[in-house]
Enzyme design. Structure first.
Site, mmCIF file in Angstrom:
data_model
loop_
_atom_site.group_PDB
_atom_site.id
_atom_site.type_symbol
_atom_site.label_atom_id
_atom_site.label_comp_id
_atom_site.label_asym_id
_atom_site.label_seq_id
_atom_site.Cartn_x
_atom_site.Cartn_y
_atom_site.Cartn_z
ATOM 1 C CG ASN A 138 -8.906 8.882 6.186
ATOM 2 O OD1 ASN A 138 -9.414 8.360 7.171
ATOM 3 N ND2 ASN A 138 -9.536 9.002 5.031
ATOM 4 C CG HIS A 155 -0.023 14.970 1.212
ATOM 5 N ND1 HIS A 155 -0.894 14.975 0.138
ATOM 6 C CD2 HIS A 155 -0.506 14.053 2.087
ATOM 7 C CE1 HIS A 155 -1.865 14.100 0.370
ATOM 8 N NE2 HIS A 155 -1.643 13.517 1.537
ATOM 9 C CG HIS A 215 -10.164 4.014 2.288
ATOM 10 N ND1 HIS A 215 -9.038 4.797 2.436
ATOM 11 C CD2 HIS A 215 -11.193 4.736 2.789
ATOM 12 C CE1 HIS A 215 -9.384 5.960 3.013
ATOM 13 N NE2 HIS A 215 -10.682 5.944 3.231
ATOM 14 C CG ASP A 247 -6.163 3.692 -0.161
ATOM 15 O OD1 ASP A 247 -6.644 3.417 0.937
ATOM 16 O OD2 ASP A 247 -5.195 4.462 -0.308
ATOM 17 C CG ASP A 276 -2.042 4.837 3.673
ATOM 18 O OD1 ASP A 276 -1.990 5.098 2.453
ATOM 19 O OD2 ASP A 276 -2.956 5.242 4.399
ATOM 20 C CG HIS A 308 -1.958 1.045 1.238
ATOM 21 N ND1 HIS A 308 -3.222 0.832 1.728
ATOM 22 C CD2 HIS A 308 -1.946 2.335 0.824
ATOM 23 C CE1 HIS A 308 -3.940 1.931 1.615
ATOM 24 N NE2 HIS A 308 -3.181 2.868 1.070
ATOM 25 C CG PHE A 341 -6.847 13.055 5.969
ATOM 26 C CD1 PHE A 341 -6.925 12.773 7.327
ATOM 27 C CD2 PHE A 341 -7.898 13.746 5.377
ATOM 28 C CE1 PHE A 341 -8.028 13.165 8.078
ATOM 29 C CE2 PHE A 341 -9.007 14.142 6.118
ATOM 30 C CZ PHE A 341 -9.072 13.856 7.477
ATOM 31 N N GLY A 342 -2.382 12.221 5.456
ATOM 32 C CA GLY A 342 -1.347 11.316 4.962
ATOM 33 C C GLY A 342 0.023 11.624 5.510
HETATM 34 O O1 DOR Z 1 -3.928 9.421 4.939
HETATM 35 C C1 DOR Z 1 -4.242 9.016 3.835
HETATM 36 N N1 DOR Z 1 -3.686 9.507 2.705
HETATM 37 N N2 DOR Z 1 -5.178 8.063 3.750
HETATM 38 C C2 DOR Z 1 -5.696 7.667 2.577
HETATM 39 O O2 DOR Z 1 -6.557 6.826 2.582
HETATM 40 C C3 DOR Z 1 -5.254 8.309 1.319
HETATM 41 C C4 DOR Z 1 -3.917 8.884 1.463
HETATM 42 C C5 DOR Z 1 -3.538 9.811 0.336
HETATM 43 O O3 DOR Z 1 -3.734 9.458 -0.823
HETATM 44 O O4 DOR Z 1 -2.985 10.882 0.626
HETATM 45 ZN ZN ZN Z 2 -3.760 4.774 1.090
#
Ligand code: DOR
Ligand code: ZN
Length: 450
Positions: free
Chosen positions: A299, A330, A198, A171, A326, A79, A344-345
């Site tokens: 997330n 960003h 997801h 996802d 995951d 992932h 998120f991420g």
């Molecule tokens: O935190 C996350 N970022 N969760 C996800 O499900 C998607 C991901 C993203 O693509 O940035």
């Molecule tokens: Zn993901």
């Protein structure tokens, strides 16, 4: 090129053993594993722990002295988000592949929430073509479940499977319609592919930004309840039972999800799951400790200490099958905003091994065999990679070598990933990848890309 990895603790996740051995690889395959399989001469001079010989010369034999190190079947991350096509300012297949290699991953499964979404044969072919041009690690495309991941209409699953998609996922978004999820499980089953699920009920999320609970209240941030994940876990386990489809629940984060998963497995359902290194390592208290640092925004959200305890217990007793990062890079601009507005991420490829060794192997939740199962064998099985995930004669020559004692400090400025969004910056970790071998080729040596 012939590669001899000499004198390391070689981990066999199938046989459940870890023994001091040599591993010999040639022509992309494992040729021999065993004591003195690589000859009984001591390794000659050369950088300690490093490689001798020239990787560029096809006739050379390269010897890696792995004494004091752990030799694992190449790690597989089921992932990751590599952001290409369309968001190359966040990451691309080249930078993501470099991050994977440095993190010890020889194979990664790339999620389809790119721009455009990977929801067609052409999209899948594009990922495979780019991955081949970069040629560092194996990048396997995951196709979308629904067209443009809009949750309305099934994508062309059969075409994508034929082109090389190893799994399907929306996802980043849930498949909100139970009927579409039912169809997806039915169709994916005929193509022998898993659906990577997801689990998120958007009505229950209701614009929350962190775990609903004590810390969200103290910090004045809108909460995401555990139930937002758990109602979808329950729904999709019911649909997996109904269809016999291959359901894999990704990035599970709550104690309730662990309970639902345990019960599904007790019933003999074909359901598996992964958890992330960050949900195993941190709780929602990090949002306060790090003073609203948006790199903690992910997330599903970082959960409570009792949720984290339940994940650790489920990893220890084998309920959880896989650790997947995951990895979600960003850009600075997406994160340098108020907590409510941040994306998120968090990135994960270059910290996963350090976090798992420090937080799970160190305290005894996992041994090396367990780590090899969670991070190599089980993801290989999930993705249908029969010749990966093991270190046996004839297996693919994908190998990860870890120095279990090396201590290091996480420094995002030194990441190969374009993403710097990690809450682990400045943290001291133990356990570092020193060598990564992909298809018999040394791509990382002495902790550096070559
Ligand atoms: O935190 C996350 N970022 N969760 C996800 O499900 C998607 C991901 C993203 O693509 O940035
Ligand atoms: Zn993901």
């Amino acid at each position: 090129m012939k590669l001899i990895i000499r004198g390391g603790l070689v981990v066999d996740p199938v046989g459940g053993k870890a023994e001091i051995s040599d591993v010999v690889v040639e022509d992309g395959r494992v040729m021999a594993v065993g004591r003195a399989a690589g000859g009984d001469k001591a390794p000659g001079p050369g950088a300690p722990g490093g490689a001798r010989g020239s990787a560029r010369d096809d006739r050379t034999t390269v010897v890696v002295d792995a004494s004091g190190k752990v030799v694992l079947p190449g790690l597989i991350d089921s992932h990751v988000h590599l952001r290409e096509p369309g968001q190359e300012h966040k990451e691309d297949i080249a930078s993501g592949s470099a991050a994977a290699a440095l993190g010890g991953f020889t194979t990664v499964a790339a999620m389809p929430n790119t721009d455009p979404v990977i929801d067609s044969r052409t999209g899948v072919e594009f990922i495979l073509k780019r991955a081949g041009e970069v040629g560092l690690v194996n990048v396997l495309p995951v196709g979308a479940v629904t067209k443009a991941q809009k949750g309305q209409e099934l994508a062309e699953l059969g075409e994508m499977a034929a082109a090389g998609a190893v799994a399907f996922s929306d996802d980043g978004h849930p498949v909100s319609s139970a009927e579409i999820m039912r169809c997806a499980l039915e169709y994916a089953k005929t193509f022998e592919r898993p659906v990577l699920d997801h689990c998120e009920d958007l009505d229950l999320v209701n614009e929350g930004v962190m775990n609903q609970g004590y810390w969200a209240t103290v910090l004045g941030l809108r909460g995401i309840p555990a139930a937002a994940e758990e109602v979808m876990v329950a729904r999709d386990i019911i649909l997996a039972a109904m269809t016999g489809g291959r359901l894999h629940l990704t990035h599970l984060s709550t104690a309730g999800s662990m309970e639902l998963l345990r019960r599904a497995k007790d019933r003999g359902l074909n359901v598996t799951a992964d958890v992330t290194p960050h949900h195993l390592s941190l709780t929602d208290e990090a949002v306060r400790t790090l003073d609203y640092d948006t790199s903690t925004k992910v997330n599903p959200p970082l959960r409570s200490e009792s949720d984290r305890g339940a994940l650790l217990a489920a990893v220890r007793d084998g309920t959880v099958d896989i650790v997947a990062t995951d990895h979600a890079p960003h850009h600075f601009d997406d994160k340098d905003v108020e907590y409510n507005y941040a994306a998120f991420g968090m990135v994960g490829l270059e910290t996963a091994v350090g976090l798992i060794v420090t937080n799970l192997v160190g305290p005894g939740y996992l041994d090396w065999v367990g780590m090899a199962r969670l991070m190599s064998l089980n993801p290989a099985r999930l993705l249908g990679l029969e010749t990966k995930g093991l270190l046996r004669v004839d297996a693919d020559a994908d190998v990860t070598i870890v120095d279990p004692k090396a201590e290091w400090t996480v420094d995002p400025d030194r990441f190969a990933s374009k993403g710097r969004n990690t809450p682990f910056a400045g943290m001291r970790l133990r356990g570092r990848v020193t060598e990564t071998v992909v298809g018999g080729r040394l791509v990382v040596s002495g902790g550096k890309l070559i």
